[in-house]
Scaffold this motif. Structure first.
Motif, short mmCIF file in Angstrom:
data_model
loop_
_atom_site.label_atom_id
_atom_site.label_comp_id
_atom_site.label_asym_id
_atom_site.label_seq_id
_atom_site.Cartn_x
_atom_site.Cartn_y
_atom_site.Cartn_z
N PRO A 146 40.93 -3.30 -35.94
CA PRO A 146 42.28 -2.73 -36.07
C PRO A 146 42.63 -1.69 -35.00
CG PRO A 146 41.24 -2.91 -38.22
CD PRO A 146 40.20 -3.27 -37.22
N ASP A 147 41.64 -0.94 -34.51
CA ASP A 147 41.92 0.10 -33.52
C ASP A 147 41.46 -0.30 -32.12
OD1 ASP A 147 39.27 0.08 -34.19
OD2 ASP A 147 39.02 2.26 -34.08
N ARG A 148 41.18 -1.59 -31.90
CA ARG A 148 40.71 -2.05 -30.59
C ARG A 148 41.63 -3.14 -30.05
NH1 ARG A 148 37.46 1.19 -28.06
NH2 ARG A 148 36.81 -0.61 -26.80
N TRP A 149 41.66 -3.27 -28.70
CA TRP A 149 42.54 -4.24 -28.05
C TRP A 149 41.81 -4.97 -26.91
CZ3 TRP A 149 47.72 -4.74 -29.64
CH2 TRP A 149 48.14 -3.79 -30.57
N ASP A 150 40.47 -4.95 -26.93
CA ASP A 150 39.71 -5.48 -25.80
C ASP A 150 39.99 -6.96 -25.54
OD1 ASP A 150 37.70 -3.03 -25.40
OD2 ASP A 150 37.84 -3.45 -27.55
N ARG A 151 39.90 -7.76 -26.58
CA ARG A 151 40.13 -9.20 -26.39
C ARG A 151 41.60 -9.50 -26.09
NH1 ARG A 151 36.03 -12.68 -27.69
NH2 ARG A 151 34.18 -11.76 -28.64
N ALA A 152 42.49 -8.71 -26.66
CA ALA A 152 43.91 -8.89 -26.38
C ALA A 152 44.19 -8.62 -24.90
CB ALA A 152 44.74 -7.94 -27.25
N ILE A 153 43.60 -7.57 -24.35
CA ILE A 153 43.80 -7.26 -22.93
C ILE A 153 43.30 -8.41 -22.06
CG2 ILE A 153 43.01 -5.78 -21.04
CD1 ILE A 153 43.07 -3.44 -22.97
N GLY A 154 42.12 -8.94 -22.39
CA GLY A 154 41.56 -10.03 -21.59
C GLY A 154 42.43 -11.27 -21.61
N LEU A 155 42.93 -11.65 -22.79
CA LEU A 155 43.76 -12.84 -22.90
C LEU A 155 45.11 -12.63 -22.21
CD1 LEU A 155 44.24 -15.67 -23.91
CD2 LEU A 155 44.84 -14.74 -26.16
N CYS A 156 45.70 -11.45 -22.40
CA CYS A 156 46.99 -11.16 -21.76
C CYS A 156 46.86 -11.18 -20.24
CB CYS A 156 47.53 -9.81 -22.23
SG CYS A 156 48.09 -9.80 -23.94
N GLU A 157 45.79 -10.60 -19.72
CA GLU A 157 45.58 -10.61 -18.27
C GLU A 157 45.47 -12.04 -17.76
OE1 GLU A 157 42.61 -8.76 -14.85
OE2 GLU A 157 41.93 -8.88 -16.93
N SER A 158 44.71 -12.88 -18.48
CA SER A 158 44.55 -14.28 -18.07
C SER A 158 45.88 -15.00 -18.04
CB SER A 158 43.58 -14.97 -19.03
OG SER A 158 43.54 -16.36 -18.80
N ARG A 159 46.71 -14.77 -19.04
CA ARG A 159 48.01 -15.45 -19.11
C ARG A 159 48.94 -14.98 -17.99
NH1 ARG A 159 49.21 -15.15 -25.65
NH2 ARG A 159 47.91 -16.94 -26.24
N ILE A 160 48.97 -13.68 -17.75
CA ILE A 160 49.88 -13.15 -16.72
C ILE A 160 49.43 -13.62 -15.35
CG2 ILE A 160 50.77 -11.05 -15.67
CD1 ILE A 160 50.47 -9.71 -18.43
N ARG A 161 48.12 -13.64 -15.09
CA ARG A 161 47.62 -14.16 -13.82
C ARG A 161 48.04 -15.61 -13.65
NH1 ARG A 161 46.07 -9.71 -10.99
NH2 ARG A 161 44.41 -8.51 -12.00
N GLY A 162 47.97 -16.38 -14.75
CA GLY A 162 48.28 -17.80 -14.68
C GLY A 162 49.74 -18.12 -14.41
N ARG A 163 50.65 -17.24 -14.83
CA ARG A 163 52.07 -17.53 -14.65
C ARG A 163 52.60 -17.05 -13.31
NH1 ARG A 163 54.17 -13.41 -19.36
NH2 ARG A 163 54.18 -11.48 -18.17
N GLY A 164 51.75 -16.41 -12.51
CA GLY A 164 52.16 -16.01 -11.16
C GLY A 164 53.31 -15.03 -11.18
N GLN A 165 54.42 -15.42 -10.55
CA GLN A 165 55.59 -14.55 -10.45
C GLN A 165 56.66 -14.90 -11.47
OE1 GLN A 165 56.98 -14.48 -6.40
NE2 GLN A 165 55.01 -13.83 -5.59
#
Length: 489
Positions: A146-165
């Motif tokens: 509940p107080d952690r976001w580690d996996r969320a950060i990793g998945l969000c970073e992967s998605r944003i990298r994948g969508r480019g601009q």
């Protein structure tokens, strides 16, 4: 029971499995299913959804889909970023304007919403309008504490990298991307009881699910809360409606990318300087049954449907081999941890592409049903299926999507081998992180099956979440509903 031969095919849109092999579009959807009704939804009270979550968690895709499905208005913070200092007051003014418009049935507000002040300002802006019900939808990773976001950060970073601009404010090639996400998490302020009282409900969206599954869960929760009056929920959750909404969302997201990004050359030569149109993303690979196999499955259903009253057969019988939904290899591997990571997903994609058009033999191994859904478990031909339990959905109950077959078969496997199969069943419930705690409780209490866990949901939830009473309540609700009726097969 043999069901052969079957044809491996790739589909650009799950709603047009037979018609659309190479492109996604509303015209083909309409041709296959007929046009949707045009009667607008007009509830007495405006539905107001505040969507919260990290950048890349799926907020915008959900908002686009719900806007399409509910005929609502979406106020997106990113669309005001170019106004600099005037961005915030302009954003809030637009929220107030939409809240005061009686012709808008649903108002969706998309902002990171990690700080109390931001949430309070949006609530105040909404209160200036007509009567409405406000619901907070928070995107979370199910394996984060509940107080952690580690996996969320990793998945969000992967998605944003994948969508480019393909975004207005945050680009995938930004070297500071992970730092920006981490900084955002640092500023998150948890919800207080006083703040929660201003919302009709708070829903949690599983950011690891594909978009149609997220939309289905949110709409089902809203319907059960009585916030979708006078709406045909079956039509809203139909494969056609959800696919059409996702097409609309993806078309918008594609239009935000610079022209030519990711384009591929086809044919012997491509003219220099001329960029060809990017092919549409594949949505899924399926094993389609031929006419003889379909008749065999129908005969089997006729024999067993008396034991599954109220269920209707799906539009077609098939085995889903790999659902991609336009997702990256990293996202798909998150949904299918048993595949072994993004590289294994890439290899499976290649194998499926090479098998397209081939005939394969599958054998029915088991028929299973509960009060929601009935499915045939089949063998995994040449290891081409990403699902742990390859299957053909036989029939679905009211408002039950075919994907629940995965949960049904995971429940059956956990009934036969709780220790070995519990994690897979919990994964379908979004509770995989609780595997160890639940196994310890089962050992101490003598529980040996998902049914016994569901029967003692309150005690199990208390063992899984020792001090967080709110989390215990959520877990109890999920577990209590996770084994409906007797498991038969």
């Amino acid at each position: 029971v043999p069901a052969a031969p079957c044809l491996v095919s790739s589909v650009s849109d799950p709603a047009t499995r037979q018609q659309a092999k190479h492109e996604v579009g509303r015209q083909l959807l309409a041709a296959a299913f007929g046009a949707r009704g045009t009667t607008p939804w007009r509830p007495e009270r405006q539905l107001r959804l505040i969507i919260a979550g990290l950048m890349g968690s799926g907020k915008s895709t959900l908002c686009r889909m719900l806007r399409h499905l509910l005929g609502g208005t979406w106020v997106n913070q990113d669309e005001f970023s170019h106004l600099k200092k005037k961005a915030k007051p302009s954003f809030l003014a637009e929220v107030t304007k939409a809240a005061g418009n009686a012709d808008i049935p649903a108002l969706l507000v998309d902002k990171i919403n990690t700080m109390r002040q931001h949430r309070r300002e949006i609530l105040q802006a909404m209160q200036c309008g007509n009567a409405g019900d406000v619901v907070l939808i928070q995107f979370r990773h199910p394996q984060d504490a509940p107080d952690r976001w580690d996996r969320a950060i990793g998945l969000c970073e992967s998605r944003i990298r994948g969508r480019g601009q393909g975004h207005r404010t945050l680009m995938g090639d930004d070297p500071k991307l992970r730092g920006i996400l981490a900084s955002t998490v640092t500023g998150i302020e948890p919800m207080l009881d006083e703040e929660l009282s201003a919302f009709r409900a708070r829903l949690v969206a599983d950011m690891t699910l594909e978009p149609t599954a997220v939309a289905t869960k949110v709409l089902t929760d809203l319907y059960q809360l009585g916030l979708l009056p006078n709406l045909d929920i079956n039509g809203l959750l139909s494969e056609h409606s959800l696919a059409e909404a996702l097409v609309d969302a993806m078309e918008t997201e594609d239009s935000m990318r610079p022209k030519g990004q990711g384009a591929q050359a086809h044919g012997k030569q491509a003219k220099q300087g001329k960029k060809e149109k990017k092919p549409p993303p594949l949505w899924l690979y399926t094993l389609d049954l031929d006419e003889g196999s379909v008749e065999l499955v129908r005969a089997l259903w006729e024999r067993y449907k008396v034991h599954a009253p109220g269920m209707e057969p799906p539009p077609d019988y098939h085995v889903t081999l790999l659902y991609m939904g336009g997702g990256s290899d990293a996202e798909i591997s998150e949904r299918h941890p048993g595949l072994g990571g993004p590289d294994a997903v890439a290899r499976l994609r290649d194998n499926l592409a090479n098998c397209e058009g081939r005939e394969l033999q599958v054998d029915v191994q088991l028929i299973v049903w509960d009060t929601r859904i009935a499915a045939l478990e089949v063998n995994n031909p040449e290891s081409l299926c990403a699902n742990r339990h390859p299957h053909i959905t036989l029939g679905c109950g009211h408002r039950i999507p075919p994907r629940v077959s995965n949960e049904l078969l995971a429940r059956k496997a956990a009934t036969d081998d709780l220790r070995g199969e519990l994690r897979d069943w919990l994964s379908h419930l979004g509770l995989a992180k609780y595997e160890e705690a639940l196994l310890q409780w089962c050992a101490s209490e003598g529980a040996a099956s998902p049914d016994e866990i569901a029967e003692n949901a309150a005690d199990a939830a208390a063992a899984m979440e020792g001090t967080d009473l709110e989390a215990q309540q959520r877990l109890q609700e999920v577990l209590a509903k996770a084994a409906p009726g007797a498991l038969c097969g």
